[in-house]
Design an enzyme around this catalytic site. Structure first.
Site, short mmCIF file in Angstrom:
data_model
loop_
_atom_site.label_atom_id
_atom_site.label_comp_id
_atom_site.label_asym_id
_atom_site.label_seq_id
_atom_site.Cartn_x
_atom_site.Cartn_y
_atom_site.Cartn_z
N LYS A 1 29.61 -28.18 -37.98
CA LYS A 1 30.70 -27.29 -37.56
C LYS A 1 30.56 -26.88 -36.09
O LYS A 1 31.56 -26.71 -35.40
CB LYS A 1 30.72 -26.04 -38.45
CG LYS A 1 31.24 -26.31 -39.84
CD LYS A 1 31.56 -25.02 -40.58
CE LYS A 1 32.25 -25.32 -41.90
NZ LYS A 1 32.63 -24.10 -42.63
N LYS B 1 36.33 -36.31 -45.93
CA LYS B 1 36.71 -35.33 -46.94
C LYS B 1 38.11 -34.79 -46.66
O LYS B 1 38.49 -34.61 -45.50
CB LYS B 1 35.68 -34.18 -46.90
CG LYS B 1 35.76 -33.24 -48.08
CD LYS B 1 34.64 -32.22 -48.02
CE LYS B 1 34.78 -31.20 -49.14
NZ LYS B 1 33.77 -30.14 -49.06
N LYS C 1 41.77 -29.10 -44.58
CA LYS C 1 42.94 -28.40 -44.04
C LYS C 1 42.97 -28.48 -42.52
O LYS C 1 44.00 -28.20 -41.90
CB LYS C 1 42.96 -26.94 -44.50
CG LYS C 1 41.69 -26.18 -44.31
CD LYS C 1 41.66 -24.90 -45.13
CE LYS C 1 40.42 -24.77 -45.97
NZ LYS C 1 40.48 -23.69 -46.95
#
Length: 344
Positions: free
Chosen positions: A115, A207, A210
Site C-alpha cells: 500500500k 484482485k 474498488k
C-alpha cells in the site's frame, strides 16, 4: 475466569463502492456464522483514514457498508453491527498494543509495503501501525475467531503474536487477576471456501478492487441487472472451452475466476460446476453466470437502496450496536488497565 464463549469479530473498510469480491470474500460468509457464534460486525472507519478520505464520502460509505451487512442477511438485533470510531476501546487498546508489538514484526507486514509503495517515507504512521489496531479490534472483545481471506492471514498471525507477548509480559499480574491461562485468547482464523479471493474481470491475475480505474473490472453491489450483465459479457476470457476438471483451470486465470464466482454464488464445488459446463464455450457459461449473479445480487442491491434512503435508521443501528459493543469492550479494557498498572 478463563472460559471464553465462542465469539467472532470481523470488520469491513468503508472505502468506496462495495463489490462482488467484498460480498463473496467477506459479507456473504458472515451470514451463516450467525447460527454458530456470537458475532460482532464492524465498519472499520478508523482503518479507512490510514489514507486520506473525503469526510463526506467516508460518512456515506460507512452507512453503505452497514446497509450491505443488513441487506445480505446480518441480523442487527441478534448480533452487533457498529462503526469502529464509536467505541474508544479500539484506539485505547491499540496504543497498549503499539507498546507490545515490535518494530521487526511490523516491518515484515507485506500489506504495508504494497500500500505504501516506493514512497514509504510519505506513508502515514497509521498505515504502518494498522496491524496493531486490527489486533485491538479483535482482542477488545476477546474474540475467539475471525473470518479472514488470504491477504489478512498475516495480520491475524501478528494479532496472535501480540496477544501471546502481552500474556507473557504481564503474566504475573494476569495470574493475580485470576486468569490462569493468559488474558487474551490466541484468536483462530475461519478460512472460507471457494472464491474468497475474487479477481478482476479485466485481469484474472489481479484482485478485484474498488481502486481499479476501470469500472468494468468489478461488479459493484449497487449495480443494476443490466450493468451486471454488461460487465460479465465484457469479462476477459481465453479462446479455449471450459475444462471438465479443475486441473484444466491451471494457468487460465480468467476462466478460473469466472468459474470460482459461479461456484460461490451457487454454493457448489468447482468440480460440480465443471462437470456441468465442461466443454462449453464462454458465451453460454457467461449467460448462466449473468442469470445467477442477477438473481443473487438484485435483492441485495434493492434492499441497500431502500436502507440508504433512510439514513436515520442506519444511524440508529450503528448507535445501538456501538452501545452494545461498549458493554463488552469496556470491562475488558478496564481489566487491561489494571494488568498494565494504570491507576484510576
Amino acid at each position: 475466569m478463563n472460559s471464553l464463549r465462542p465469539r467472532v469479530f470481523s470488520g469491513v473498510q468503508p472505502t468506496g463502492n462495495l463489490h462482488l469480491g467484498n460480498y463473496l470474500g467477506a459479507v456473504s460468509r458472515f451470514v451463516p456464522l450467525q447460527e454458530s457464534f456470537e458475532c460482532i460486525f464492524c465498519v472499520v472507519d478508523m482503518h479507512a483514514i490510514t489514507v486520506w478520505q473525503d469526510p463526506h464520502e467516508l460518512a456515506h460509505n460507512t452507512r453503505e457498508v452497514t446497509a450491505a451487512f443488513i441487506a445480505a442477511g446480518i441480523d442487527a438485533k441478534r448480533h452487533i453491527v457498529f462503526n469502529q470510531s464509536q467505541v474508544s476501546a479500539h484506539a485505547e487498546l491499540a496504543w497498549v498494543f503499539n507498546c507490545v508489538a515490535r518494530l521487526g514484526w511490523l516491518n515484515r507486514m507485506t500489506q504495508f509495503k504494497e500500500k505504501a509503495g516506493k514512497d514509504r517515507e510519505n506513508a502515514s504512521v497509521g498505515l504502518y501501525a494498522y496491524p496493531s489496531l486490527m489486533a485491538a479490534d479483535i482482542l477488545a472483545y476477546r474474540a475467539t475467531h475471525v473470518p479472514v481471506g488470504e491477504d489478512q492471514k498475516q495480520h491475524l498471525e501478528l494479532a496472535r503474536d501480540i496477544a501471546q507477548k502481552f500474556n507473557n509480559d504481564f503474566a504475573e499480574t494476569i495470574a493475580e487477576a485470576g486468569y490462569n491461562d493468559g488474558f487474551f485468547p490466541l484468536t483462530e482464523p475461519l478460512i472460507a471456501g471457494p472464491a474468497t479471493r475474487v479477481m478482476s474481470l479485466r485481469d484474472g491475475t489481479k484482485k478485484m478492487s474498488k481502486s481499479d480505474p476501470s469500472d468494468l473490472s468489478r461488479i459493484n453491489l449497487t449495480d443494476d441487472a443490466d450493468t451486471i450483465a454488461k460487465k460479465i459479457r465484457k469479462a476477459k476470457t481465453d479462446p479455449e472451452p471450459l475444462p471438465s476438471e479443475a486441473k484444466g483451470l491451471e494457468s487460465r486465470p480468467e476462466a478460473s475466476n469466472l468459474v470460482g464466482i459461479y461456484a460461490a454464488l451457487t454454493d457448489k464445488p468447482i468440480a460440480d460446476v465443471l462437470t456441468e459446463f465442461g466443454g462449453a464455450q464462454f458465451s453460454g457459461f457467461k449467460q448462466a453466470l449473468i442469470d445467477v449473479a442477477v438473481e443473487k445480487l438484485s435483492p441485495i442491491t434493492g434492499e441497500m437502496k431502500r436502507l440508504m434512503d433512510d439514513q436515520s435508521h442506519i444511524d440508529t443501528i450503528l448507535a445501538e450496536g456501538a452501545q452494545r459493543a461498549r458493554q463488552i469492550a469496556a470491562p475488558i479494557f478496564a481489566e487491561v488497565r489494571k494488568i498494565v498498572g494504570f491507576v484510576g
